[in-house]
Design a protein around this motif. Structure first.
Motif, mmCIF file in Angstrom:
data_model
loop_
_atom_site.group_PDB
_atom_site.id
_atom_site.type_symbol
_atom_site.label_atom_id
_atom_site.label_comp_id
_atom_site.label_asym_id
_atom_site.label_seq_id
_atom_site.Cartn_x
_atom_site.Cartn_y
_atom_site.Cartn_z
ATOM 1 N N LYS A 1 65.535 51.171 26.542
ATOM 2 C CA LYS A 1 64.548 50.214 26.039
ATOM 3 C C LYS A 1 64.639 48.882 26.785
ATOM 4 O O LYS A 1 63.609 48.265 27.120
ATOM 5 C CB LYS A 1 64.745 50.000 24.542
ATOM 6 N N THR B 1 72.644 56.376 20.896
ATOM 7 C CA THR B 1 72.156 55.042 20.521
ATOM 8 C C THR B 1 72.367 54.055 21.673
ATOM 9 O O THR B 1 71.496 53.235 21.973
ATOM 10 C CB THR B 1 72.885 54.529 19.262
ATOM 11 N N TYR B 2 73.531 54.166 22.321
ATOM 12 C CA TYR B 2 73.823 53.309 23.484
ATOM 13 C C TYR B 2 72.793 53.529 24.593
ATOM 14 O O TYR B 2 72.226 52.585 25.146
ATOM 15 C CB TYR B 2 75.231 53.619 24.006
ATOM 16 N N THR C 1 69.268 52.213 23.624
ATOM 17 C CA THR C 1 69.192 50.754 23.780
ATOM 18 C C THR C 1 69.062 50.376 25.245
ATOM 19 O O THR C 1 68.253 49.514 25.608
ATOM 20 C CB THR C 1 70.456 50.086 23.181
ATOM 21 N N ARG C 2 69.840 51.062 26.086
ATOM 22 C CA ARG C 2 69.802 50.782 27.529
ATOM 23 C C ARG C 2 68.424 51.090 28.111
ATOM 24 O O ARG C 2 67.870 50.304 28.879
ATOM 25 C CB ARG C 2 70.879 51.626 28.230
#
Length: 495
Positions: free
Chosen positions: A440, A433-434, A437-438
């Motif tokens: 994106k 998930t981290y 997000t990075r």
């Protein structure tokens, strides 16, 4: 105009025989500017931010512009158009034992000059041979008059590519050079970042190649200033010859020639950096390495990477290199590059309360000092090093303690089912998930260009950024798919 008579001024004050095209005042101005460049590029070690690197680059660039304006009257290349030198070049190659039956030099749209097949070649058949005699190597430099400088200069002793660049400049300035037909066929300028304007370099943002470009430019500016001072301060005969040709413009030309054309080749059990005439006119496409050195015949040999029909351009494979490398050092971008990758800068914040424990665990995997991790094109975009980092980065104290107690936590670098199970779905969910997000956020920072531009530089920049966005989009798709397959989080009772 005839040459002016020798001045009777103090030779120490006058710096020896002054080039009559340059006034003493301009020489003094140039020396001051060169010293500024040397100081500016030497004291700068590592910038705290890309923004600071850019400010620093603009300072260097402004000085280089002043330098090139002063140097423009000192030396101008008399190099003629490449096309008009092709016949002399081919004759020279033939006279010195090169074999290129069924091949001619031709111009191709989007490539400039390349090699064209005039007959059919089957895959793995011999295309051409190049005897060592016509290669220009670092060994030639060490056996030339440049040796007296190489022997006292630590930079040249440790960097054969720079040695080759200086040797090329000397030979370019020698009308009797054995390699003159080869030098006359070389491009007059290149599409490497050393020829980019500040405006063009700025368009590279937010690509990680932007910062790499600034570092490369800074390095070449420092080398120029370093050698300029050596050339005008050391009493070595060969350096006095270099004075007639050593300008920033000529140095970046020589360096770019080396970057775009150098080969590492094994000659007599010794690996040397070399220019290989004819061989270096082949452009790149995917395939396998089909070039080799024949020790018995003392020649380089190039075999067909695939079938080639009459009229087709002949390509070779430059090796498994990402577009960032091809762009930076060769001045082109290869679309649909199977070996492409994108560098992500990641690290543990100094304010992270678990920083030391995380670094200790990273250190067990040899990753404590790593600051850049790769995303790849294709089905497996996450490198093993990146996977380990994002897992450790997202661990809590209890998880860090558990994994730190293991001798070598090798499961952290693997994505196979067994390792993923050992790591645990909770850690992987946070880690993926981290990274999602990075990715994106980085993708959103790439703005679509509204101006295609007509320069080759801008076209390459646009293509490079498009390839990088494709890697990011591929990684996003992969991460979303991976997250969807992870077991659901068990809901803890609040009773």
């Amino acid at each position: 105009m005839g040459r002016k008579s020798q001045s009777k001024q103090n030779p120490k004050k006058n710096g020896g025989k002054e080039n009559n095209k340059f006034t003493q005042q301009k020489r003094k101005e140039l020396a001051i500017l060169v010293d500024k460049v040397l100081r500016l590029t030497s004291v700068f070690q590592a910038s705290p931010s890309v923004a600071k690197s850019w400010e620093h680059h603009l300072e260097i660039d402004a000085l280089i512009k002043e330098i090139t304006n002063l140097e423009v009257s000192q030396y101008k290349s008399g190099q003629s158009q490449r096309q008009s030198n092709i016949d002399k070049y081919l004759k020279w190659l033939s006279e010195n034992g090169a074999q290129l039956d069924g091949i001619e030099i031709a111009e191709f749209e989007g490539y400039e000059l390349g090699l064209k097949a005039t007959k059919e070649f089957k895959e793995e058949s011999l295309l051409l041979t190049v005897p060592v005699k016509v290669m220009m190597t670092e060994k030639n430099a060490k056996e030339s008059e440049l040796a007296t400088f190489i022997n006292v200069d630590p930079l040249l002793q440790n960097m054969p590519n720079i040695t080759l660049a200086l040797f090329l400049l000397l030979e370019k300035n020698n009308p009797e050079s054995f390699w003159k037909p080869y030098i006359d066929i070389l491009p007059e300028k290149y599409s490497t970042i050393l020829y980019f304007t500040a405006e063009e370099l700025a368009e590279l943002k937010p690509s990680p190649v932007f910062e790499s470009s600034l570092k490369l430019y800074r390095s070449i500016a420092r080398q120029y200033a370093y050698f300029y001072n050596k050339i005008y301060s050391l009493d070595i005969p060969v350096l006095k010859q270099l004075r007639d040709i050593f300008t920033f413009d000529n140095y970046r030309w020589a360096v770019s020639t080396v970057m775009t054309r150098q080969n590492n080749i094994q000659i007599s059990d010794e690996a040397v950096t070399a220019f290989i005439p004819l061989w270096d006119m082949c452009n790149h496409e995917h395939g396998k390495i089909t070039t080799d050195y024949n020790k018995e015949l003392n020649q380089g040999e190039c075999f067909a990477v695939r079938d080639f029909k009459p009229g087709e351009q002949i390509f070779i494979f430059y090796g498994a290199r990402p577009n960032a490398d091809l762009f930076l050092h060769n001045g082109f971008v290869y679309p649909n590059n199977k070996h492409d990758s994108l560098s992500l800068q990641l690290g543990i914040s100094s304010s992270d309360p678990l920083r030391e424990t995380k670094l200790s665990l990273l250190n067990k995997l040899g990753l404590a000092g790593v600051t850049h991790f790769n995303l790849y094109t294709g089905d497996n975009p996450i490198s093993a090093e990146l996977l380990a980092f994002i897992r450790i980065f997202n661990m809590n104290q209890e998880e860090l303690t558990k994994w730190s107690e293991q001798g070598l936590p090798s499961d952290l670098v693997s994505s196979d089912a067994t390792s993923a199970e050992a790591v645990g779905a909770d850690i992987d969910r946070r880690a993926y998930t981290y990274l999602l997000t990075r990715c994106k956020l980085i993708t959103a920072s790439y703005k679509k260009s509204t101006d295609d531009g007509d320069s080759l530089h801008r076209k390459n920049i646009k293509l490079l950024k498009e390839c990088e966005v494709q890697i990011l989009e591929g990684a996003i798709k992969h991460l979303e798919g991976t997250l969807s397959k992870l077991p659901a989080v068990e809901q803890k009772s609040t009773k």
